[in-house]
Write a protein that holds these residues in place. Structure first.
Motif, PDB file in Angstrom:
ATOM      1  N   HIS A  30      -7.999  12.364  -6.784  1.00 22.37           N
ATOM      2  CA  HIS A  30      -8.844  13.480  -6.526  1.00 22.37           C
ATOM      3  C   HIS A  30      -9.854  13.563  -6.238  1.00 22.37           C
ATOM      4  O   HIS A  30     -10.108  14.907  -6.194  1.00 22.37           O
ATOM      5  CB  HIS A  30      -7.906  14.000  -7.854  1.00 22.37           C
ATOM      6  CG  HIS A  30      -6.628  14.325  -8.064  1.00 22.37           C
ATOM      7  ND1 HIS A  30      -5.526  15.178  -7.220  1.00 22.37           N
ATOM      8  CD2 HIS A  30      -5.675  13.918  -9.140  1.00 22.37           C
ATOM      9  CE1 HIS A  30      -4.465  14.705  -7.768  1.00 22.37           C
ATOM     10  NE2 HIS A  30      -4.170  14.072  -8.517  1.00 22.37           N
ATOM     11  N   LEU A  31     -10.703  12.638  -6.831  1.00 26.36           N
ATOM     12  CA  LEU A  31     -12.505  12.786  -6.246  1.00 26.36           C
ATOM     13  C   LEU A  31     -11.996  13.070  -5.141  1.00 26.36           C
ATOM     14  O   LEU A  31     -12.830  12.901  -4.400  1.00 26.36           O
ATOM     15  CB  LEU A  31     -12.986  11.443  -7.098  1.00 26.36           C
ATOM     16  CG  LEU A  31     -14.454  11.787  -6.948  1.00 26.36           C
ATOM     17  CD1 LEU A  31     -14.920  12.822  -8.092  1.00 26.36           C
ATOM     18  CD2 LEU A  31     -14.913  10.454  -7.798  1.00 26.36           C
ATOM     19  N   LEU A  32     -11.389  11.660  -4.454  1.00 26.01           N
ATOM     20  CA  LEU A  32     -11.815  11.386  -2.725  1.00 26.01           C
ATOM     21  C   LEU A  32     -11.330  12.871  -2.196  1.00 26.01           C
ATOM     22  O   LEU A  32     -11.781  12.604  -0.965  1.00 26.01           O
ATOM     23  CB  LEU A  32     -11.047   9.856  -3.060  1.00 26.01           C
ATOM     24  CG  LEU A  32     -11.396   9.178  -3.199  1.00 26.01           C
ATOM     25  CD1 LEU A  32     -10.755   7.292  -2.915  1.00 26.01           C
ATOM     26  CD2 LEU A  32     -13.053   8.407  -2.326  1.00 26.01           C
ATOM     27  N   MET A  33      -9.886  13.314  -2.228  1.00 24.76           N
ATOM     28  CA  MET A  33      -9.294  14.427  -2.268  1.00 24.76           C
ATOM     29  C   MET A  33     -10.570  16.093  -2.003  1.00 24.76           C
ATOM     30  O   MET A  33     -10.490  16.142  -1.526  1.00 24.76           O
ATOM     31  CB  MET A  33      -8.138  14.883  -2.397  1.00 24.76           C
ATOM     32  CG  MET A  33      -7.385  13.316  -1.848  1.00 24.76           C
ATOM     33  SD  MET A  33      -6.507  13.569   0.042  1.00 24.76           S
ATOM     34  CE  MET A  33      -6.283  14.959   0.200  1.00 24.76           C
TER      35      MET A  33
ATOM     36  N   PRO B 264     -10.695   5.919   0.816  1.00 24.10           N
ATOM     37  CA  PRO B 264     -10.241   7.289   2.044  1.00 24.10           C
ATOM     38  C   PRO B 264      -9.048   5.849   2.844  1.00 24.10           C
ATOM     39  O   PRO B 264     -10.400   4.798   3.074  1.00 24.10           O
ATOM     40  CB  PRO B 264     -11.933   6.991   2.394  1.00 24.10           C
ATOM     41  CG  PRO B 264     -13.017   7.104   1.344  1.00 24.10           C
ATOM     42  CD  PRO B 264     -12.512   6.014   0.676  1.00 24.10           C
ATOM     43  N   VAL B 265      -8.874   6.545   3.788  1.00 23.24           N
ATOM     44  CA  VAL B 265      -8.508   6.033   5.305  1.00 23.24           C
ATOM     45  C   VAL B 265      -9.285   5.648   5.935  1.00 23.24           C
ATOM     46  O   VAL B 265      -8.810   4.531   6.648  1.00 23.24           O
ATOM     47  CB  VAL B 265      -7.060   6.635   5.187  1.00 23.24           C
ATOM     48  CG1 VAL B 265      -5.677   6.363   4.636  1.00 23.24           C
ATOM     49  CG2 VAL B 265      -7.677   8.351   5.986  1.00 23.24           C
TER      50      VAL B 265
ATOM     51  N   GLN C 106       0.919  -0.939   0.403  1.00 26.16           N
ATOM     52  CA  GLN C 106       0.087  -0.039   0.342  1.00 26.16           C
ATOM     53  C   GLN C 106       0.520   1.387   0.153  1.00 26.16           C
ATOM     54  O   GLN C 106       2.090   1.034   0.046  1.00 26.16           O
ATOM     55  CB  GLN C 106      -0.720  -0.027   1.351  1.00 26.16           C
ATOM     56  CG  GLN C 106      -0.307  -0.238   2.338  1.00 26.16           C
ATOM     57  CD  GLN C 106      -1.165   0.213   3.758  1.00 26.16           C
ATOM     58  OE1 GLN C 106      -2.752  -0.046   3.484  1.00 26.16           O
ATOM     59  NE2 GLN C 106      -1.001   0.524   4.830  1.00 26.16           N
ATOM     60  N   ALA C 107       0.277   2.398  -0.267  1.00 27.70           N
ATOM     61  CA  ALA C 107       0.847   4.003   0.047  1.00 27.70           C
ATOM     62  C   ALA C 107      -0.433   4.539   0.529  1.00 27.70           C
ATOM     63  O   ALA C 107      -1.593   3.959  -0.380  1.00 27.70           O
ATOM     64  CB  ALA C 107       1.647   4.017  -1.341  1.00 27.70           C
ATOM     65  N   GLY C 108      -0.387   5.502   1.369  1.00 25.98           N
ATOM     66  CA  GLY C 108      -1.104   6.349   1.461  1.00 25.98           C
ATOM     67  C   GLY C 108      -0.990   7.779   1.504  1.00 25.98           C
ATOM     68  O   GLY C 108      -0.374   7.575   2.682  1.00 25.98           O
TER      69      GLY C 108
ATOM     70  N   ALA D 188      -7.570  14.791   5.215  1.00 25.24           N
ATOM     71  CA  ALA D 188      -8.161  13.877   4.571  1.00 25.24           C
ATOM     72  C   ALA D 188      -6.269  13.294   3.743  1.00 25.24           C
ATOM     73  O   ALA D 188      -5.708  14.117   4.221  1.00 25.24           O
ATOM     74  CB  ALA D 188      -8.988  13.944   3.428  1.00 25.24           C
ATOM     75  N   ALA D 189      -6.771  12.217   3.719  1.00 24.05           N
ATOM     76  CA  ALA D 189      -5.950  11.612   2.981  1.00 24.05           C
ATOM     77  C   ALA D 189      -6.433   9.622   2.025  1.00 24.05           C
ATOM     78  O   ALA D 189      -7.839   9.486   2.116  1.00 24.05           O
ATOM     79  CB  ALA D 189      -5.062  10.459   3.819  1.00 24.05           C
ATOM     80  N   VAL D 190      -6.291   9.487   0.786  1.00 26.69           N
ATOM     81  CA  VAL D 190      -6.572   8.384   0.428  1.00 26.69           C
ATOM     82  C   VAL D 190      -5.624   6.686   0.311  1.00 26.69           C
ATOM     83  O   VAL D 190      -3.583   7.466   0.450  1.00 26.69           O
ATOM     84  CB  VAL D 190      -6.501   8.926  -1.145  1.00 26.69           C
ATOM     85  CG1 VAL D 190      -6.739   7.698  -2.018  1.00 26.69           C
ATOM     86  CG2 VAL D 190      -7.562   9.810  -1.330  1.00 26.69           C
ATOM     87  N   LEU D 191      -5.592   5.754   0.431  1.00 27.37           N
ATOM     88  CA  LEU D 191      -4.739   5.317   0.311  1.00 27.37           C
ATOM     89  C   LEU D 191      -5.336   4.598  -1.038  1.00 27.37           C
ATOM     90  O   LEU D 191      -6.653   3.560  -1.566  1.00 27.37           O
ATOM     91  CB  LEU D 191      -6.123   4.578   1.142  1.00 27.37           C
ATOM     92  CG  LEU D 191      -5.097   2.382   2.025  1.00 27.37           C
ATOM     93  CD1 LEU D 191      -3.526   2.939   2.220  1.00 27.37           C
ATOM     94  CD2 LEU D 191      -5.231   1.958   3.422  1.00 27.37           C
ATOM     95  N   CYS D 192      -3.616   3.656  -1.394  1.00 24.62           N
ATOM     96  CA  CYS D 192      -3.925   3.121  -2.368  1.00 24.62           C
ATOM     97  C   CYS D 192      -3.238   1.463  -1.860  1.00 24.62           C
ATOM     98  O   CYS D 192      -2.347   1.444  -1.672  1.00 24.62           O
ATOM     99  CB  CYS D 192      -2.747   3.388  -3.321  1.00 24.62           C
ATOM    100  SG  CYS D 192      -3.476   5.149  -4.179  1.00 24.62           S
ATOM    101  N   GLN D 193      -3.706   0.745  -1.732  1.00 27.04           N
ATOM    102  CA  GLN D 193      -3.394  -1.447  -2.136  1.00 27.04           C
ATOM    103  C   GLN D 193      -3.387  -1.912  -2.906  1.00 27.04           C
ATOM    104  O   GLN D 193      -4.363  -1.741  -3.851  1.00 27.04           O
ATOM    105  CB  GLN D 193      -4.618  -1.422  -1.313  1.00 27.04           C
ATOM    106  CG  GLN D 193      -4.080  -0.693   0.192  1.00 27.04           C
ATOM    107  CD  GLN D 193      -5.624  -0.990   1.611  1.00 27.04           C
ATOM    108  OE1 GLN D 193      -6.624  -1.453   1.389  1.00 27.04           O
ATOM    109  NE2 GLN D 193      -5.030  -1.022   2.429  1.00 27.04           N
ATOM    110  N   GLU D 194      -2.806  -3.248  -3.621  1.00 24.83           N
ATOM    111  CA  GLU D 194      -2.954  -3.900  -4.111  1.00 24.83           C
ATOM    112  C   GLU D 194      -4.357  -4.890  -3.540  1.00 24.83           C
ATOM    113  O   GLU D 194      -5.054  -4.265  -2.818  1.00 24.83           O
ATOM    114  CB  GLU D 194      -2.045  -5.067  -3.630  1.00 24.83           C
ATOM    115  CG  GLU D 194      -2.133  -5.786  -2.642  1.00 24.83           C
ATOM    116  CD  GLU D 194      -1.301  -7.087  -1.863  1.00 24.83           C
ATOM    117  OE1 GLU D 194      -1.455  -7.710  -3.266  1.00 24.83           O
ATOM    118  OE2 GLU D 194      -0.719  -7.054  -1.379  1.00 24.83           O
ATOM    119  N   PHE D 195      -4.949  -5.308  -4.658  1.00 24.99           N
ATOM    120  CA  PHE D 195      -6.105  -5.969  -5.242  1.00 24.99           C
ATOM    121  C   PHE D 195      -6.010  -7.206  -4.801  1.00 24.99           C
ATOM    122  O   PHE D 195      -4.996  -8.544  -4.622  1.00 24.99           O
ATOM    123  CB  PHE D 195      -6.980  -5.352  -6.272  1.00 24.99           C
ATOM    124  CG  PHE D 195      -8.002  -7.157  -6.507  1.00 24.99           C
ATOM    125  CD1 PHE D 195      -8.766  -6.634  -6.008  1.00 24.99           C
ATOM    126  CD2 PHE D 195      -7.812  -7.606  -7.783  1.00 24.99           C
ATOM    127  CE1 PHE D 195     -10.044  -6.961  -6.128  1.00 24.99           C
ATOM    128  CE2 PHE D 195      -9.400  -8.323  -7.894  1.00 24.99           C
ATOM    129  CZ  PHE D 195      -9.841  -7.710  -7.341  1.00 24.99           C
TER     130      PHE D 195
END
Length: 252
Positions: free
Chosen positions: A92-95, A69-70, A45-47, A108-115
């Motif tokens: 950017h939509l979530l932010m 979202p986190v 992940q990266a957030g 606010a922060a967004v989390l990107c994760q492996e599926f």
């Protein structure tokens, strides 16, 4: 959500509390970091609230990836993105959007994760002084619908002596310990991947769904549910300790 507030208030009042040593237990990024430090399988992940901080991950991770979202409830704001541009757009939509639950503005922060590929399970617990009682284990029925990859159609109870339950229950109890959750109800979502269980997220509260599952669980368990077990944990510890370690097999 009132989780953080209740942790702080109960700590201040000197009653049973999970405390504030881990101040943001609902933060999905922090959850993964905690269980990774404890040696449990966690997601790549990266957030951040800054796209530059997640860009390298999104350029190198295998697609699809999950962008969410986190802090959120259910599948609120969660999207399965199939390429870099789609992931960037959803970030950017979530932010730029106010989420129904969780942080906004400067936090606010967004989390990107492996599926994670596999079947998703949810394990309900009630804890008291670090003793975790499993009140139900379910398998989710999630499908693609209405343009979303993650729509809840339902969930089905599974036997506590099933092979899946014997794997996900100990794993989730390890997650609870890693997150220092010693008291109260939780429901942990876990994906059974090809290389074992992996946390999706730990919800530091009772199972949701407006409680429509309670009558069924009471019937299957022979009279108790996560709700009644939570009341026992706080009001009648002797009765709580008399509950079985996990729900009965076979169901009543």
């Amino acid at each position: 959500s009132g989780v953080a507030f209740c942790d702080a208030l109960s700590e201040k009042l000197g009653v049973l509390t999970n405390g504030t040593d881990i101040p943001k237990r609902r933060d999905k990024k922090l959850q993964q970091e905690l269980i990774k430090a404890a040696g449990l399988r966690s997601v790549r992940q990266a957030g951040s609230g800054n796209f530059a901080d997640v860009e390298e991950f999104l350029r190198t991770e295998q697609y699809p990836v999950v962008v969410k979202p986190v802090e959120s409830a259910g599948s609120d704001g969660v999207k399965l993105c199939h390429n870099f541009e789609e992931a960037k757009e959803h970030f950017h939509l979530l932010m730029n959007s106010q989420q129904r639950v969780g942080g906004s503005g400067a936090h606010a922060a967004v989390l990107c994760q492996e599926f994670l590929r596999g079947k998703e399970y949810v394990v309900d617990h009630v804890s008291l002084n670090g003793i975790h009682k499993t009140t139900m284990c379910w398998v989710y029925d999630k499908r693609q619908a209405n343009g979303s990859a993650f729509v809840y159609f339902g969930l089905q109870p599974i036997d506590s002596e099933s092979e899946e339950a014997k794997i996900v229950i100990p794993y989730i109890r390890g997650v609870l310990d890693a997150m220092e959750i010693k008291h109260g109800p939780t429901h942990g979502e876990v994906m059974m991947t090809s290389d074992g269980p992996c946390l999706v997220e730990m919800n530091c509260r009772a199972h949701g769904g407006d409680g429509n599952w309670v009558p069924m669980v009471r019937g299957l368990n022979g009279g108790y549910s996560q709700v009644s077990a939570t009341i026992d944990a706080y009001m009648d510890p002797t009765r709580f300790h008399a509950l079985p370690n996990k729900m009965p097999s076979p169901f009543k």
